[in-house]
Design an enzyme around this catalytic site. Structure first.
Site, PDB file in Angstrom:
ATOM      1  N   ASP A 305       1.234  -1.327   0.263  1.00 32.32           N
ATOM      2  CA  ASP A 305       0.118  -0.318  -0.077  1.00 32.32           C
ATOM      3  C   ASP A 305       1.125   1.299  -0.210  1.00 32.32           C
ATOM      4  O   ASP A 305       0.924   2.587  -0.332  1.00 32.32           O
ATOM      5  CB  ASP A 305      -1.046   0.215   0.713  1.00 32.32           C
ATOM      6  N   GLN A 306       2.132   0.776   0.488  1.00 35.86           N
ATOM      7  CA  GLN A 306       3.051   2.704   0.482  1.00 35.86           C
ATOM      8  C   GLN A 306       3.704   2.754  -1.051  1.00 35.86           C
ATOM      9  O   GLN A 306       4.001   3.760  -1.289  1.00 35.86           O
ATOM     10  CB  GLN A 306       3.529   1.880   1.341  1.00 35.86           C
ATOM     11  N   HIS A 328      -5.835  -1.236   3.029  1.00 39.00           N
ATOM     12  CA  HIS A 328      -4.882  -0.233   2.993  1.00 39.00           C
ATOM     13  C   HIS A 328      -5.163  -0.341   1.084  1.00 39.00           C
ATOM     14  O   HIS A 328      -4.849   1.556   0.717  1.00 39.00           O
ATOM     15  CB  HIS A 328      -3.758  -0.326   3.759  1.00 39.00           C
TER      16      HIS A 328
END
Length: 370
Positions: A305-306, A328
């Protein structure tokens, strides 16, 4: 004129319905000079609304973007953020006054501070709070997995120093980051082949507690990994006790990361809590790593997700193989598509693996809105 721009309305209950919507939306709002209104803030959390950590993150972004804000206070379920002029480089600091995660504060600020075409001088950022906190990546994950990913894949070299560790549940730690400006757009990435594991590293750490606790976490993690068929010769986990001056609060945690022959780094971790035996903490960290390795993915669940915001900002088509999609990640994709012209496609491969592809916007450091 900014005043004439249409406000982007965002439903904070979408997907995971937590703080990630706030972090990604505020970062993109800052970069694109796009006003946003977020309703139902942290709708799926109990209690809902902003916590001190989210408030600190929004105020940090507001400093970077000279933004006007409405509703930025603890418990608020409605937030407005209207950015103005970015003036970089900057020397900035943020402190929620709680054990709120420093790594989550970094997620807000990092994209905002990367882009500056007018100077070669770095921005500097001091973040206070929890360095090894629950419900967030530990600072060791950021050091060993996330930042190496940005450096290897996007050519972004962030400096990070742990000034003092702040363990769960008290926090009180501090990190110092230097962020060099980019002179050109991020380039698209393609990561589809993980390659064999060449080494598994790890650090079991404690502060203000006996080193035997770190040793128990280490031993349990090693035993779990070996029991699942990984060679002991591949595994090196260190047990460490912080010096008194290097840790503000008593606590501990363990972070593991597997390096592969194709340059992928896959992580797994667990934070020590009072109700968990140290052996359980070590076992849970090992299981986390094993879960992230089972589908031949090239990034783990946290990196999954980052990376979305960076794929959206990059120039060209990025494609990355990963494991099961997390909420996420679905949320990060939703916010990126809502606020930019980036478009994502997700394809399932086999029983659990997926590829995430994105046509990025090629965001330029001159702060024009693409």
């Amino acid at each position: 004129m900014l005043a004439a721009q249409t406000i982007c309305c965002i439903d904070g209950s979408f997907g995971e319905g937590g703080g990630q919507i706030i972090r990604n939306a505020v970062s993109l709002s800052t970069l694109l000079s796009k006003p946003i209104s977020i309703q139902n803030v942290r709708f799926n959390r109990r209690p809902p609304g902003l916590r001190k950590q989210h408030e600190a993150g929004i105020r940090l972004a507001a400093d970077i973007a000279s933004a006007k804000t409405v509703g930025v206070h603890q418990g608020s379920t409605s937030v407005e953020f209207t950015p103005s002029r970015l003036e970089l480089p900057r020397v900035l600091a943020a402190d929620p006054g709680t054990a709120g995660s420093t790594t989550l504060l970094l997620q807000v600020a990092l994209p905002c501070l990367l882009f500056s075409s007018s100077t070669s001088i770095e921005s500097a950022l001091t973040l206070r709070g929890g360095t090894n906190a629950s419900m967030a990546p530990q600072i060791d994950y950021t050091l060993q997995v996330f930042l190496p990913f940005l450096r290897r894949r996007f050519g972004v070299d962030i400096g990070l120093k742990i000034v003092q560790r702040g363990y769960f549940p008290k926090g009180g730690g501090s990190i110092y980051c230097t962020i060099p400006p980019l002179s050109k757009p991020l380039q698209a990435i393609t990561i589809l082949e993980r390659g064999p594991i060449k080494k598994i590293w790890g650090e079991a750490r404690v502060g203000g507690l006996p080193v035997v606790i770190a040793n128990k976490m280490k031993a349990a993690a090693e035993a779990k990994l070996i029991a699942k068929g990984l060679s002991s010769g591949l595994i090196r986990i260190d047990a460490l006790r912080e010096r008194q001056q290097d840790a503000v609060a008593s606590g501990g945690g363990i972070v593991l990361w597997a390096e592969t022959e194709n340059g992928c780094v896959i992580g797994g971790s667990c934070v020590s809590t009072r109700d968990k035996d140290p052996s359980q903490v070590g076992e849970e960290a090992a299981q986390s790593l094993l879960d992230n390795l089972q589908h031949d993915e090239c990034v783990d669940e946290h990196l999954q997700d980052q990376m979305i915001i960076f794929m959206a900002l990059a120039e060209g088509k990025s494609t990355v193989r990963t494991g099961p999609l997390t909420e996420h990640t679905r949320t990060a994709i939703h916010v990126a598509e809502l606020m930019t012209t980036a478009r994502f496609t997700v394809e399932k491969i086999g029983s659990g693996a997926h590829t995430i592809a994105c046509e990025g916007i090629g965001y330029k450091p001159a702060f024009e809105c693409p």
